[in-house]
Design a protein around this motif. Structure first.
Motif, PDB file in Angstrom:
ATOM      1  N   GLY A 407       0.822  -1.198   0.000  1.00 42.32           N
ATOM      2  CA  GLY A 407       0.000   0.000   0.000  1.00 42.32           C
ATOM      3  C   GLY A 407       0.860   1.254   0.000  1.00 42.32           C
ATOM      4  N   VAL A 408       0.187   2.383  -0.149  1.00 44.16           N
ATOM      5  CA  VAL A 408       0.868   3.678  -0.235  1.00 44.16           C
ATOM      6  C   VAL A 408       1.085   4.249   1.174  1.00 44.16           C
ATOM      7  CG1 VAL A 408       0.629   6.055  -1.094  1.00 44.16           C
ATOM      8  CG2 VAL A 408      -0.096   4.121  -2.532  1.00 44.16           C
ATOM      9  N   GLY A 409       0.045   4.103   2.000  1.00 41.37           N
ATOM     10  CA  GLY A 409       0.138   4.554   3.388  1.00 41.37           C
ATOM     11  C   GLY A 409       0.482   6.020   3.511  1.00 41.37           C
ATOM     12  N   VAL A 410       1.185   6.363   4.589  1.00 39.94           N
ATOM     13  CA  VAL A 410       1.726   7.717   4.698  1.00 39.94           C
ATOM     14  C   VAL A 410       3.127   7.746   4.098  1.00 39.94           C
ATOM     15  CG1 VAL A 410       0.387   8.406   6.737  1.00 39.94           C
ATOM     16  CG2 VAL A 410       2.598   7.311   7.061  1.00 39.94           C
ATOM     17  N   ALA A 411       3.743   6.560   4.029  1.00 37.67           N
ATOM     18  CA  ALA A 411       5.146   6.505   3.605  1.00 37.67           C
ATOM     19  C   ALA A 411       5.345   7.014   2.183  1.00 37.67           C
ATOM     20  CB  ALA A 411       5.654   5.060   3.713  1.00 37.67           C
ATOM     21  N   LYS A 412       4.360   6.778   1.308  1.00 36.68           N
ATOM     22  CA  LYS A 412       4.573   7.117  -0.104  1.00 36.68           C
ATOM     23  C   LYS A 412       3.513   8.043  -0.671  1.00 36.68           C
ATOM     24  CE  LYS A 412       6.337   2.497  -0.637  1.00 36.68           C
ATOM     25  NZ  LYS A 412       5.922   1.217  -1.197  1.00 36.68           N
TER      26      LYS A 412
END
Ligand code: FAD
Ligand code: 2HG
Ligand code: ZN
Length: 460
Positions: A407-412
């Protein structure tokens, strides 16, 4: 009445955690890289309670972070500061398996391992598997569209979604759990929720599509000289072994780290790269695997057809995450590249990392059959994003994806606009605005820019 009191009235005091000590396990992610204090953690016991919680939060404009087993690796399931964490762990009921249809209705909070056991008991296979199976939840797996080690044959989590029940941002409940094999009456809301990472709705139950069991198994750990040799082996496996279920890879420095962590000797000749392949069928698939190895002239593979032997080989591959975690707080970049560019990508990653943060340590492994590489970097501070940027830039140059399965999450999130076309991101924003106009569901996750407060009506 304060928000905290109103929420406690819904779930009961025992399941409304305001004490910092009780909240702590829900506030930091598995890697230790992400997290912040929550306003409160609530643990609803039914979909109706989830709906009531969301209605109260919507009224107050309070942001919500849905959380399953908290094994996510992109920071999307932990607070960024002051949100209401809705932990779904108590929704763990598993219905009876419909063996004729190959389906089962499962609560979002059931672990993947519990779902697997239920499917196994009915003579089926869940069709999804990965190392965090004992803690990760079915709702979390669907919300992230998790991939894992069987995706090459059975698809990612979304391929197993025959329906969902979910609470939307206004507290309404959509339910499509009938398990109808053909049902194309209107938009496919379950498909939209799969991979939405808690930004469009809170999944409370999933109608899961299992696959036929394949109890006869054989695994091979193959030492190889290069990524090109690995690609050749993958092609031979596809040609000779229709029973191929998993095709994973790791490199020698990763193996070294795992062996030290697990205090065991190498069971295989040391080489620059290793492929772990597993074939599964109803009848012994050994001949298919052997044919693929023969076609590549491979004579030094370690082959295991018994459970203990296979598990020993799998521990080398699955042990990477834990061994890396024991060495520090890693930067994790779960990316995908076209197979034709895998060799170039694997060779270039350590160079771009070294240029971004000299001295940083890069460990590469992943799901070869899916072109899915887990770039782990040890050394940079958790909030130093130079290596993340360097690796994701390289991925985009290689025509790959910034997120393959975690997933993208906050990280990306801030990379989404680089990775997808403007029209694509605009369509995603339109969906988000339509389903969550106030931006209370997991703000800051997946789409860049934190959502504005309720009523602000600004750009989401
Ligand atoms: P959480 O971490 O709690 O949440 C993850 C995301 O989903 C968050 O954005 C959260 O808000 C959202 N969410 C959770 N539950 C719901 C819900 N009910 N409704 C709406 N949104 C929700 N992943 C893979 O894809 N393949 C692997 O091979 C793999 N191996 C792993 C191995 C280890 C050792 C670890 C620690 C992790 C691994 N992961 C892997 C990552 C992780 O386990 C998966 O992403 C998993 O699906 C997360 O499930 P969870 O219940 O822990 O979700
Ligand atoms: C795996 O495939 C998981 O083992 C975890 O997706 C990857 O730790 C990682 O980077
Ligand atoms: Zn993985």
């Amino acid at each position: 009445v304060s928000l905290e009191r109103a929420l406690a009235a819904v779930v009961g005091d025992r399941h409304a955690l305001v004490d910092p000590g009780l909240r702590a396990p829900y506030e930091r992610d598995w890697t230790g890289r992400f997290g912040a204090p929550a306003r409160i953690v609530v643990r609803p016991g039914s979909a109706a309670e989830v709906a009531e919680i969301v209605r109260i939060c919507a009224q107050e404009g309070a942001a919500i972070v849905p959380q399953g087993g908290n094994t996510g690796l992109v920071g999307g399931g932990v607070p960024r500061g002051g949100e209401v964490v809705v932990s779904l762990g108590r929704l763990d009921a598993i219905g009876s398996v419909d063996a004729a249809l190959g389906q089962v209705t499962v609560g979002a909070g059931a672990t993947l391992a519990a779902l697997q056991a239920a499917c196994r008991a009915a003579g089926l296979d869940a069709g999804l598997d990965f190392g965090a199976r004992d803690t990760a939840t079915v709702g979390g797996a669907v919300a992230c569209d998790a991939g894992g080690v069987k995706a090459l044959r059975h698809g990612t989590a979304r391929a197993h979604v025959a329906g969902v029940e979910a609470v939307l941002a206004d507290g309404s409940v959509v339910s499509r759990l009938a398990g109808l094999v053909k049902d194309n009456a209107g938009y496919d809301l379950p498909a939209l929720l799969a991979g939405s990472e808690g930004t469009l709705g809170i999944i409370t139950a999933v109608r899961w599509r299992a696959v036929p069991a394949a109890p006869a198994r054989v695994a091979a750990l193959v030492p190889l000289a290069s990524a090109e040799a690995a690609a050749e082996l993958l092609a031979a496996l596809r040609a000779h072994a229709p029973s191929l279920e998993s095709c994973e890879f790791f490199l020698d420095d990763g193996l070294e780290l795992v062996l030290r962590h697990q205090r065991r000797p190498a069971p295989v000749r040391r080489a620059p790269m290793y492929v772990l392949a597993e074939c599964a069928a109803t009848a012994d698939p050994t001949a298919e695997l052997a044919a693929a190895l023969d076609a590549c002239g491979i004579e030094d593979a370690v082959v295991a057809d018994d459970t203990a032997g296979r598990e020993g080989l799998w521990r080398l591959r699955e042990g990477h995450t834990e061994a890396i975690g024991a060495a520090g707080i890693p930067h994790k970049l779960d990316v995908g590249v076209p197979l034709a560019r895998l060799g170039r990508f694997l060779a270039e990653v350590p160079r771009v990392v070294e240029r971004a943060v000299p001295g940083a340590r890069t460990i590469l492994f992943g799901h070869l059959g899916d072109g899915n590489v887990h770039v782990n970097v040890l050394g940079p501070e958790p909030d130093d994003e130079r290596v993340d940027d360097a690796v994701l830039e390289l991925v985009c140059d290689c025509g790959g994806t910034i997120s393959a399965e975690h997933g993208v999450g906050v990280a990306k999130a801030r990379w989404l606009e680089r990775a997808r076309d403007a029209a694509d991101v605009a369509a995603m924003r339109a969906v988000k605005r339509a389903l969550d106009p106030a931006g209370i569901l997991n703000p800051g996750v997946l789409l860049p820019n934190p959502a504005p407060a309720a009523g602000a009506g600004a750009d989401l």
